[in-house]
Design an enzyme around this catalytic site. Structure first.
Site, PDB file in Angstrom:
ATOM      1  N   GLU A 221     -27.362  76.302  83.707  1.00 59.24           N
ATOM      2  CA  GLU A 221     -28.381  75.264  83.576  1.00 59.24           C
ATOM      3  C   GLU A 221     -29.801  75.818  83.473  1.00 59.24           C
ATOM      4  O   GLU A 221     -30.183  76.735  84.206  1.00 59.24           O
ATOM      5  CB  GLU A 221     -28.332  74.308  84.786  1.00 59.24           C
ATOM      6  CG  GLU A 221     -27.142  73.385  84.788  1.00 59.24           C
ATOM      7  CD  GLU A 221     -27.359  72.192  85.682  1.00 59.24           C
ATOM      8  OE1 GLU A 221     -28.521  71.779  85.851  1.00 59.24           O
ATOM      9  OE2 GLU A 221     -26.353  71.688  86.223  1.00 59.24           O
TER      10      GLU A 221
ATOM     11  N   GLY B 216     -24.402  68.330  80.538  1.00 58.40           N
ATOM     12  CA  GLY B 216     -23.728  69.418  79.814  1.00 58.40           C
ATOM     13  C   GLY B 216     -22.352  68.999  79.339  1.00 58.40           C
ATOM     14  O   GLY B 216     -21.944  69.312  78.212  1.00 58.40           O
TER      15      GLY B 216
ATOM     16  N   HIS C  20     -29.366  70.899  75.101  1.00 54.05           N
ATOM     17  CA  HIS C  20     -28.134  71.651  75.373  1.00 54.05           C
ATOM     18  C   HIS C  20     -27.724  72.470  74.152  1.00 54.05           C
ATOM     19  O   HIS C  20     -27.782  71.969  73.024  1.00 54.05           O
ATOM     20  CB  HIS C  20     -26.986  70.692  75.730  1.00 54.05           C
ATOM     21  CG  HIS C  20     -27.161  70.054  77.065  1.00 54.05           C
ATOM     22  ND1 HIS C  20     -26.641  70.571  78.224  1.00 54.05           N
ATOM     23  CD2 HIS C  20     -27.855  68.935  77.445  1.00 54.05           C
ATOM     24  CE1 HIS C  20     -26.974  69.815  79.250  1.00 54.05           C
ATOM     25  NE2 HIS C  20     -27.725  68.821  78.815  1.00 54.05           N
TER      26      HIS C  20
ATOM     27  N   CYS D  65     -22.134  70.122  85.466  1.00 49.28           N
ATOM     28  CA  CYS D  65     -23.350  69.648  84.782  1.00 49.28           C
ATOM     29  C   CYS D  65     -22.957  68.411  83.986  1.00 49.28           C
ATOM     30  O   CYS D  65     -22.166  68.508  83.033  1.00 49.28           O
ATOM     31  CB  CYS D  65     -23.909  70.730  83.857  1.00 49.28           C
ATOM     32  SG  CYS D  65     -25.401  70.229  82.969  1.00 49.28           S
TER      33      CYS D  65
ATOM     34  N   CYS E 207     -30.465  64.042  84.242  1.00 53.05           N
ATOM     35  CA  CYS E 207     -29.481  64.743  85.059  1.00 53.05           C
ATOM     36  C   CYS E 207     -28.310  63.788  85.255  1.00 53.05           C
ATOM     37  O   CYS E 207     -28.484  62.750  85.913  1.00 53.05           O
ATOM     38  CB  CYS E 207     -30.078  65.155  86.409  1.00 53.05           C
ATOM     39  SG  CYS E 207     -28.859  65.912  87.527  1.00 53.05           S
TER      40      CYS E 207
HETATM   41  N1  LIG Z   1     -30.859  71.673  84.343  1.00 59.59           N
HETATM   42  C1  LIG Z   1     -31.010  70.448  83.571  1.00 59.59           C
HETATM   43  C2  LIG Z   1     -31.255  69.241  84.504  1.00 59.59           C
HETATM   44  C3  LIG Z   1     -30.042  68.924  85.390  1.00 59.59           C
HETATM   45  C4  LIG Z   1     -28.826  68.608  84.566  1.00 59.59           C
HETATM   46  C5  LIG Z   1     -27.488  68.621  85.302  1.00 59.59           C
HETATM   47  N2  LIG Z   1     -27.521  68.933  86.698  1.00 59.59           N
HETATM   48  C6  LIG Z   1     -26.694  67.343  85.027  1.00 59.59           C
HETATM   49  O1  LIG Z   1     -25.860  66.943  85.858  1.00 59.59           O
HETATM   50  O2  LIG Z   1     -26.883  66.762  83.935  1.00 59.59           O
HETATM   51  C7  LIG Z   1     -32.191  70.605  82.586  1.00 59.59           C
HETATM   52  O3  LIG Z   1     -33.055  71.461  82.851  1.00 59.59           O
HETATM   53  O4  LIG Z   1     -32.238  69.863  81.589  1.00 59.59           O
END
Ligand SMILES: N[C@H](CCC[C@H](N)C(=O)O)C(=O)O
Length: 277
Positions: free
Chosen positions: A210, A222, A161, A219, A75
């Protein structure tokens, strides 16, 4: 049992951050989902947990749980908040912090101007790194979603991603395509879905639906994945400014196996205590 936590956010991507170095607690998936609820619980996109490292070369172990209770590999916005948290709580005095995650090691650099840079490691594009069901590695893939064929790129930042290019992030069908691609059978562990509008080779707009949390205001991984895919496709040149609903990030990447660096803010909102079941 009362659990102390800090509510934080990185560009509006919000977190409950818990120190399990000086506290002890067992947080199972059901408890995470209960705490994530914005009415019955604390409310957050992700829960971030600080633990002692397993690898003695690291300063901490960094664990991440989505609002649906799923534990995930990385994250990015959370990594910046993690750095701010461990310094604020005096769990370290270092301004360069090494953390181990399920997705690989990260190095967090806390700068004097309140910005934090994260060495996110090298993006990976092999389908098996996500995983994504495809016969070989390509720049783009066709993905059939509800009878329509969409062009996607894919990248792993430790977490998976899919990235689509759109003319306008405002008009992008995030509510429909986001969940349809997140749960697409060609992504056996599901996927985060980015909608990227290229403004110039050094600037993009981005929305991300997400995995495990739905659309967030920002994100971090992301943004890294979108820029890595854009640079690899010759659409972007480093550094790239990424505009998200909650604010902007700066991404530097020289391509190939070089490490990608993400720079941005981290904010503390309040400290709290919550009774665990
Ligand atoms: N939902 C993402 C985790 C959080 C990523 C996001 N909040 C960031 O800042 O990178 C996943 O399931 O891989």
């Amino acid at each position: 049992m009362l659990l102390h936590f800090t509510k934080m956010h990185g560009l509006g991507n919000d977190f409950m951050v818990v120190d399990l170095v000086t506290q002890r607690a067992r947080l199972d998936n059901a408890e995470v989902r209960r705490l994530a609820d914005r009415r019955f619980g604390i409310g957050f996109d992700q829960l971030l947990v600080v633990e002692p490292p397993r690898n003695p070369d690291m300063d901490f172990r960094y664990r991440i749980y989505n609002a649906d209770g799923s534990e995930v590999e990385n994250c990015g916005n959370g990594a910046r908040c993690f750095a701010r948290f461990v310094l604020d709580k005096r769990l370290t005095h270092k301004h360069q912090i090494r953390v181990e995650t399920a997705g690989g090691p990260l190095t967090l650099d806390v700068h004097n101007d309140n910005q934090i840079s994260v060495d996110m490691g090298a993006p990976r594009f092999a389908p098996q790194a996500l995983p994504f069901d495809a016969p070989d590695e390509q720049l783009t893939y066709r993905l059939d979603v509800d009878g329509q064929s969409h062009e996607i790129s894919i990248a792993s930042m430790g977490n998976p991603h899919a990235v689509l290019i759109v003319d306008s992030t405002e008009q992008a069908p995030v509510e429909r395509l986001g969940p349809a691609i997140e749960g697409h059978p060609r992504f056996p562990r599901r996927v985060n879905v980015g909608f990227m509008q290229v403004i110039s080779p050094g600037e993009i707009r981005l929305r991300v639906y997400e995995r495990g949390s739905g659309e967030t205001l920002a994100c971090g991984t992301g943004a890294c994945a979108a820029v890595a895919c854009g640079i690899r496709r010759g659409l972007l040149t480093s550094p790239v400014k990424v505009h998200l609903a909650g604010g902007s990030l700066k991404i530097d990447w020289d391509g190939g196996d070089s490490h990608l660096i993400m720079t941005g803010p981290a904010e503390r909102v309040y400290d709290g205590r919550v009774a665990l079941r």
